[in-house]
Design a protein around this motif. Sequence first.
Motif, PDB file in Angstrom:
ATOM      1  N   GLN A  22       0.746  -1.138  -0.063  1.00  0.00           N
ATOM      2  CA  GLN A  22       0.041  -0.119  -0.192  1.00  0.00           C
ATOM      3  C   GLN A  22       0.986   1.260   0.051  1.00  0.00           C
ATOM      4  N   GLU A  23       1.985   1.303   0.780  1.00  0.00           N
ATOM      5  CA  GLU A  23       2.898   2.407   0.865  1.00  0.00           C
ATOM      6  C   GLU A  23       3.575   2.685  -0.641  1.00  0.00           C
ATOM      7  N   ALA A  24       3.998   1.536  -1.277  1.00  0.00           N
ATOM      8  CA  ALA A  24       4.515   1.449  -2.628  1.00  0.00           C
ATOM      9  C   ALA A  24       3.473   2.187  -3.586  1.00  0.00           C
ATOM     10  N   LEU A  25       2.211   1.942  -3.238  1.00  0.00           N
ATOM     11  CA  LEU A  25       1.305   2.343  -4.127  1.00  0.00           C
ATOM     12  C   LEU A  25       1.001   3.918  -4.030  1.00  0.00           C
ATOM     13  N   GLN A  26       0.947   4.350  -2.713  1.00  0.00           N
ATOM     14  CA  GLN A  26       0.882   5.634  -2.504  1.00  0.00           C
ATOM     15  C   GLN A  26       1.918   6.596  -2.828  1.00  0.00           C
ATOM     16  N   ALA A  27       3.030   5.814  -2.985  1.00  0.00           N
ATOM     17  CA  ALA A  27       4.386   6.524  -3.397  1.00  0.00           C
ATOM     18  C   ALA A  27       4.456   6.609  -4.982  1.00  0.00           C
ATOM     19  N   GLY A  28       3.571   5.732  -5.715  1.00  0.00           N
ATOM     20  CA  GLY A  28       3.814   5.637  -7.157  1.00  0.00           C
ATOM     21  C   GLY A  28       4.761   4.687  -7.687  1.00  0.00           C
ATOM     22  N   LEU A  29       5.498   3.772  -6.744  1.00  0.00           N
ATOM     23  CA  LEU A  29       6.223   2.749  -7.144  1.00  0.00           C
ATOM     24  C   LEU A  29       5.732   1.726  -7.919  1.00  0.00           C
ATOM     25  N   VAL A  30       4.317   1.377  -7.500  1.00  0.00           N
ATOM     26  CA  VAL A  30       3.607   0.257  -8.444  1.00  0.00           C
ATOM     27  C   VAL A  30       2.309   1.007  -8.801  1.00  0.00           C
ATOM     28  N   SER A  31       1.825   0.486  -9.735  1.00  0.00           N
ATOM     29  CA  SER A  31       0.604   1.149 -10.627  1.00  0.00           C
ATOM     30  C   SER A  31      -0.818   0.519 -10.053  1.00  0.00           C
ATOM     31  N   LYS A  32      -0.715  -0.674  -9.441  1.00  0.00           N
ATOM     32  CA  LYS A  32      -1.686  -1.154  -8.786  1.00  0.00           C
ATOM     33  C   LYS A  32      -1.348  -2.246  -7.789  1.00  0.00           C
ATOM     34  N   VAL A  33      -2.127  -2.533  -6.824  1.00  0.00           N
ATOM     35  CA  VAL A  33      -2.225  -3.604  -5.871  1.00  0.00           C
ATOM     36  C   VAL A  33      -3.315  -4.403  -5.826  1.00  0.00           C
ATOM     37  N   VAL A  34      -3.121  -5.621  -6.032  1.00  0.00           N
ATOM     38  CA  VAL A  34      -4.365  -6.774  -5.814  1.00  0.00           C
ATOM     39  C   VAL A  34      -4.014  -7.605  -4.985  1.00  0.00           C
ATOM     40  N   SER A  35      -5.297  -8.592  -4.615  1.00  0.00           N
ATOM     41  CA  SER A  35      -4.985  -9.811  -3.781  1.00  0.00           C
ATOM     42  C   SER A  35      -4.391 -10.875  -4.634  1.00  0.00           C
ATOM     43  N   GLN A  36      -3.833 -11.718  -4.309  1.00  0.00           N
ATOM     44  CA  GLN A  36      -3.126 -12.770  -4.873  1.00  0.00           C
ATOM     45  C   GLN A  36      -4.480 -13.479  -5.989  1.00  0.00           C
ATOM     46  N   GLU A  37      -5.528 -13.520  -5.649  1.00  0.00           N
ATOM     47  CA  GLU A  37      -6.473 -14.164  -6.559  1.00  0.00           C
ATOM     48  C   GLU A  37      -6.909 -13.189  -7.497  1.00  0.00           C
ATOM     49  N   GLU A  38      -6.915 -11.988  -7.345  1.00  0.00           N
ATOM     50  CA  GLU A  38      -7.120 -10.945  -8.368  1.00  0.00           C
ATOM     51  C   GLU A  38      -5.913 -10.765  -9.502  1.00  0.00           C
ATOM     52  N   LEU A  39      -5.023 -11.547  -9.229  1.00  0.00           N
ATOM     53  CA  LEU A  39      -3.700 -11.033 -10.055  1.00  0.00           C
ATOM     54  C   LEU A  39      -3.566 -11.258 -11.373  1.00  0.00           C
ATOM     55  N   ASP A  40      -3.997 -12.313 -11.807  1.00  0.00           N
ATOM     56  CA  ASP A  40      -4.067 -12.996 -13.148  1.00  0.00           C
ATOM     57  C   ASP A  40      -5.033 -11.980 -13.860  1.00  0.00           C
ATOM     58  N   GLU A  41      -6.330 -11.633 -13.344  1.00  0.00           N
ATOM     59  CA  GLU A  41      -7.192 -10.864 -14.087  1.00  0.00           C
ATOM     60  C   GLU A  41      -6.769  -9.388 -14.127  1.00  0.00           C
ATOM     61  N   GLU A  42      -5.951  -8.998 -13.332  1.00  0.00           N
ATOM     62  CA  GLU A  42      -5.399  -7.672 -13.535  1.00  0.00           C
ATOM     63  C   GLU A  42      -4.372  -7.541 -14.514  1.00  0.00           C
ATOM     64  N   VAL A  43      -3.505  -8.284 -14.590  1.00  0.00           N
ATOM     65  CA  VAL A  43      -2.274  -8.521 -15.591  1.00  0.00           C
ATOM     66  C   VAL A  43      -3.181  -8.642 -16.830  1.00  0.00           C
ATOM     67  N   LYS A  44      -4.167  -9.368 -16.946  1.00  0.00           N
ATOM     68  CA  LYS A  44      -4.877  -9.872 -18.129  1.00  0.00           C
ATOM     69  C   LYS A  44      -5.313  -8.454 -18.737  1.00  0.00           C
ATOM     70  N   LYS A  45      -5.989  -7.608 -17.801  1.00  0.00           N
ATOM     71  CA  LYS A  45      -6.568  -6.345 -18.300  1.00  0.00           C
ATOM     72  C   LYS A  45      -5.470  -5.455 -18.542  1.00  0.00           C
ATOM     73  N   VAL A  46      -4.361  -5.415 -18.092  1.00  0.00           N
ATOM     74  CA  VAL A  46      -3.584  -4.438 -18.635  1.00  0.00           C
ATOM     75  C   VAL A  46      -2.766  -4.680 -19.994  1.00  0.00           C
ATOM     76  N   VAL A  47      -2.574  -6.176 -19.945  1.00  0.00           N
ATOM     77  CA  VAL A  47      -1.876  -6.796 -21.282  1.00  0.00           C
ATOM     78  C   VAL A  47      -2.921  -6.512 -22.353  1.00  0.00           C
ATOM     79  N   ASP A  48      -4.335  -6.769 -22.070  1.00  0.00           N
ATOM     80  CA  ASP A  48      -5.311  -6.747 -23.073  1.00  0.00           C
ATOM     81  C   ASP A  48      -5.183  -5.107 -23.534  1.00  0.00           C
ATOM     82  N   ALA A  49      -5.032  -4.333 -22.623  1.00  0.00           N
ATOM     83  CA  ALA A  49      -5.432  -3.024 -23.202  1.00  0.00           C
ATOM     84  C   ALA A  49      -4.215  -2.672 -24.077  1.00  0.00           C
ATOM     85  N   ILE A  50      -3.134  -3.173 -23.666  1.00  0.00           N
ATOM     86  CA  ILE A  50      -1.797  -2.862 -24.698  1.00  0.00           C
ATOM     87  C   ILE A  50      -2.026  -3.318 -25.777  1.00  0.00           C
ATOM     88  N   ILE A  51      -2.437  -4.654 -25.814  1.00  0.00           N
ATOM     89  CA  ILE A  51      -2.442  -5.516 -27.254  1.00  0.00           C
ATOM     90  C   ILE A  51      -3.628  -4.948 -28.245  1.00  0.00           C
TER      91      ILE A  51
END
Lengths: 246, 246, 246
Positions: free
Chosen positions: B152-181
């Motif tokens: 959460q501190e890394a998110l607040q500082a801008g070091l990461v773009s998004k924090v998700v639970s382990q369960e949501e991870l694949d979906e979030e990665v897919k969302k970002v990759v899909d947006a790019i491709i």
Amino acid sequence: MSNQKTRNALSLQMMEDLISNITFNQDDPALRCIVLYGEGKVFSAGHNLKELTSKEGIEHHNQVFSTCSRLMLGIMQCPVPVIAVVQGLAAAAGCQLVATCDIAICTENSSFSTPGANFGIFCSTPGIAVCRAVPRKVAAQMLFTGLPLTAQEALQAGLVSKVVSQEELDEEVKKVVDAIIHKSRSVVELGKKFLYEQLEMDIKTAYRHGQEIMVKNLTMTDCQEGIRSFIEKRKPIWTHGFEKCH
Amino acid sequence: MSNQKTRNALSLQMMEDLISNITFNQDDPALRCIVLYGEGKVFSAGHNLKELTSKEGIEHHNQVFSTCSRLMLGIMQCPVPVIAVVQGLAAAAGCQLVATCDIAICTENSSFSTPGANFGIFCSTPGIAVCRAVPRKVAAQMLFTGLPLTAQEALQAGLVSKVVSQEELDEEVKKVVDAIIHKSRSVVELGKKFLYEQLEMDIKTAYRHGQEIMVKNLTMTDCQEGIRSFIEKRKPIWTHGFEKCH
Amino acid sequence: MSNQKTRNALSLQMMEDLISNITFNQDDPALRCIVLYGEGKVFSAGHNLKELTSKEGIEHHNQVFSTCSRLMLGIMQCPVPVIAVVQGLAAAAGCQLVATCDIAICTENSSFSTPGANFGIFCSTPGIAVCRAVPRKVAAQMLFTGLPLTAQEALQAGLVSKVVSQEELDEEVKKVVDAIIHKSRSVVELGKKFLYEQLEMDIKTAYRHGQEIMVKNLTMTDCQEGIRSFIEKRKPIWTHGFEKCH
């Protein structure tokens, strides 16, 4: 901006109008700050894509983007603070406009995106302003995915100064405007000019120039009146001018 | 990265492998983005300290750090976006790697630190990337104390773009990759190159170059297809190439 | 700072005292970090306005601001980390001081403002430090309105590294100080010097110099002791000096 039909698109005409509005009376002592609204649910959707077709030609494209740069640099060079009030979507060059304004206030339902690459035109110039307003990774995620930031995410990233409900908006804008107009116009002008200049300097150079600016500020009549009023515990009476007291 | 035994240490071999993986097919039109995972509970623990003993000698040390710089600059120069997916600790040069990637997504249990000074080697090169990703005081606190940031501190500082639970991870990665491709590869490439170039320019120079980039972008076949598809309310069909339409 | 009568104003005398305190023993190996407190409810209210009246004259004004710059640059050049501990208001040059320190810890009731323009003197030099610590829009809002940030807003913006309750303050300061004093003084000194140098470089130049600094760091006795202690799973024994091991 009040062209809901085009979602307040930053057409060449709209940008020229904004430049005119920002510059025409900027030396009028009565002008103390500028508030930029977008009518309707979209603050601004960015450039008008119809002006960017190959039919319009390179010369026209050049004119669109040089006008856009003039608008953005014009806001930074404007002697009074420029405040963006966002009530909805600010996209592409509309998001650039928010990032460029000195202060930005938005409602909770606002969102911010740079989705140009979805339509084949990467938000390269919006990125110039957005990258200088928010952490690099936030900007990169916006530019590469085109996905929007919510109002809260925009606040966290520093893209807006404040998020309020629709009901609180007028009061918040008034608070900020009041804070500005209670100050001396000339003092604010001196400060704004130096603010953007020093951002481009290394820190030692910035301090060397900063000293000079502070000493110059102290020679202004309005400054000495301000200090006296503070010591005498009364409200200052500004001239809003650049007269020197010695 | 899949060397859990060394906690995905950025050994010379690992860095060379990453450089090879990032560059070997980077001109392949089918490559649209790169996702960097670290297997196990550690994304990467940073340099391999065993490679940094005096026994290895100055020449070897020089090679380690010049390879590291090549890796970091290589990520920035890579024509497609590079996404770090962090599921655990990213430390020292491992944290530098996260800070350097274009986009970073992490799970809630992740943490980020630059603890080198604890072992007598200040995280000076990780600091280059971290300082450009987060506010100066966050970087300084990390570097001087070695204490970690939570996700959460890394998110607040801008070091990461998004924090998700382990369960949501694949979906979030897919969302970002899909947006790019869903975008044109060549448009994204043009945009990424300019993004990092303009960050080093003063703002007037950035806008002068930015105008040229926008006009050049508009001459690309993929851009005119994108604009037409938008006007015609249909999906664009990209060539992903740099053909010009006039 | 312990002049509650003037709200710890940064008078010429106070600034000279701070410079003396920061520099007089800075080469003493026993000095490992500096903690800057403000006694009472105000960390520091900024410059002493009575020293800025026209009666004092331009030469005096010049001296005030050149001393202020020397103080701020002196903190950045100080070989050990400087920590600001804020328990109340930090205003104008007091806020500049917080923004300049390497690390800043504050209590929940703290606030941060740059209200100079209210008294006719724009916080131009405080802005130099504040703009380099927080997102541009946060700085602009502070400078143009003079309105304060709460402790939480300051944390979100990156102006402070940590917010704690009054009860937790001593423990938090101790945690940060302990983390610093468990490291080698000379390693921290090398790292701090490079940290501020590289911030002014373009990224390629930063990496070129960064490589050299890392290799130089590896030649230090304390570094090789640190690496050995890590491999041997024991606590390191530092010399805190710049001896080379080869």
